[in-house]
Motif scaffolding. Structure first.
Motif, PDB file in Angstrom:
ATOM      1  N   ASP A 116     102.434  34.876  45.486  1.00  5.31           N
ATOM      2  CA  ASP A 116     101.733  35.788  46.391  1.00  5.31           C
ATOM      3  C   ASP A 116     101.991  37.228  45.932  1.00  5.31           C
ATOM      4  O   ASP A 116     102.494  37.437  44.820  1.00  5.31           O
ATOM      5  CB  ASP A 116     102.165  35.563  47.853  1.00  5.31           C
ATOM      6  CG  ASP A 116     103.682  35.623  48.023  1.00  5.31           C
ATOM      7  OD1 ASP A 116     104.327  36.469  47.355  1.00  5.31           O
ATOM      8  OD2 ASP A 116     104.228  34.833  48.826  1.00  5.31           O
ATOM      9  N   LYS A 117     101.680  38.183  46.774  1.00  5.74           N
ATOM     10  CA  LYS A 117     101.793  39.592  46.393  1.00  5.74           C
ATOM     11  C   LYS A 117     103.128  40.222  46.808  1.00  5.74           C
ATOM     12  O   LYS A 117     103.263  41.446  46.804  1.00  5.74           O
ATOM     13  CB  LYS A 117     100.639  40.381  47.007  1.00  5.74           C
ATOM     14  CG  LYS A 117      99.274  39.965  46.457  1.00  5.74           C
ATOM     15  CD  LYS A 117      98.152  40.797  47.049  1.00  5.74           C
ATOM     16  CE  LYS A 117      96.798  40.383  46.487  1.00  5.74           C
ATOM     17  NZ  LYS A 117      95.689  41.195  47.053  1.00  5.74           N
ATOM     18  N   LYS A 131     100.363  34.169  37.536  1.00  5.29           N
ATOM     19  CA  LYS A 131      99.970  34.166  38.945  1.00  5.29           C
ATOM     20  C   LYS A 131      99.439  32.787  39.316  1.00  5.29           C
ATOM     21  O   LYS A 131      98.705  32.170  38.548  1.00  5.29           O
ATOM     22  CB  LYS A 131      98.910  35.233  39.215  1.00  5.29           C
ATOM     23  CG  LYS A 131      99.435  36.662  39.114  1.00  5.29           C
ATOM     24  CD  LYS A 131      98.353  37.679  39.474  1.00  5.29           C
ATOM     25  CE  LYS A 131      98.883  39.101  39.407  1.00  5.29           C
ATOM     26  NZ  LYS A 131      97.848  40.100  39.763  1.00  5.29           N
TER      27      LYS A 131
END
Length: 199
Positions: A116-117, A131
């Motif tokens: 995730d971020k 990612k």
């Protein structure tokens, strides 16, 4: 070949005893264990590298800290599965801090996988990362393939370095033998001048 038991099924766990083999440590939070297990299982089936995953390696009565420390001390590749869960995990934090010195001195290669971020540790920003959308099975398969190719490249790089080192050692040995032969000639024939000799 070492056999390990997974649930009720016995699976073959091939361990490469070659000194050039890769030891892969997978660091993850308990919430992300399913992804970690899929990646570990794929790498175990497609490579002969030693895969260290807590679920496979820890046995009842083991000292968790000691077993993890020993694994990290021999770790060649550190796969960090990073997410908001990992950021909150004390074990992930301790594992990362323990391996950091080996990463800085290039004894261990780190491969970050971002789910995730969530902001990752600053040092990770200096390394190329992967990612992964945890909901995408296709992406997960692509990540596994990428890891396989990366690990294969790392292993063959280590093998090539080892071969070059051995060849270099043989050349040095041959040179020493030549020097010893010349020195014996000098001892037997004191009139020979070093300036006329090619070593």
């Amino acid at each position: 070949m070492q056999r390990t038991r997974k649930g009720d099924a016995v699976t073959d766990h091939i361990i490469d005893n070659d000194k050039r083999s890769i030891v892969i440590f997978i660091s993850h939070s308990k919430e992300d264990k399913e992804i970690a297990e899929v990646i570990a299982d794929y790498l175990r089936k497609t490579t002969t590298n030693k895969i260290w995953l807590d679920k496979w390696e820890l046995q009842p009565g083991d000292s968790i800290g000691e077993r993890i420390s020993n694994a990290l001390a021999n770790c060649t590749v550190f796969i960090l599965i990073w997410s908001k869960n990992a950021a909150k995990s004390n074990w992930v934090k301790q594992e990362f801090e323990a391996i950091l010195q080996r990463i800085v001195t290039k004894k261990t290669k780190i491969i970050p996988i971002l789910l995730d971020k969530t902001p990752a540790p600053l040092i990770i920003s200096h390394y190329f990362h992967i990612k992964l959308d945890r909901e995408s099975a296709i992406q997960l398969h692509q990540v596994c393939c990428t890891l396989f190719l990366t690990l294969t490249t790392i292993k063959y790089t280590r093998i090539n370095k080892s071969v070059r080192k051995r060849k270099g050692g043989r050349r040095k040995k041959a040179k020493r033998a030549k020097e010893n032969t010349i020195l014996r000639k000098i001892i037997l024939c004191p009139k020979i001048h070093l300036i006329n000799l090619e070593i």
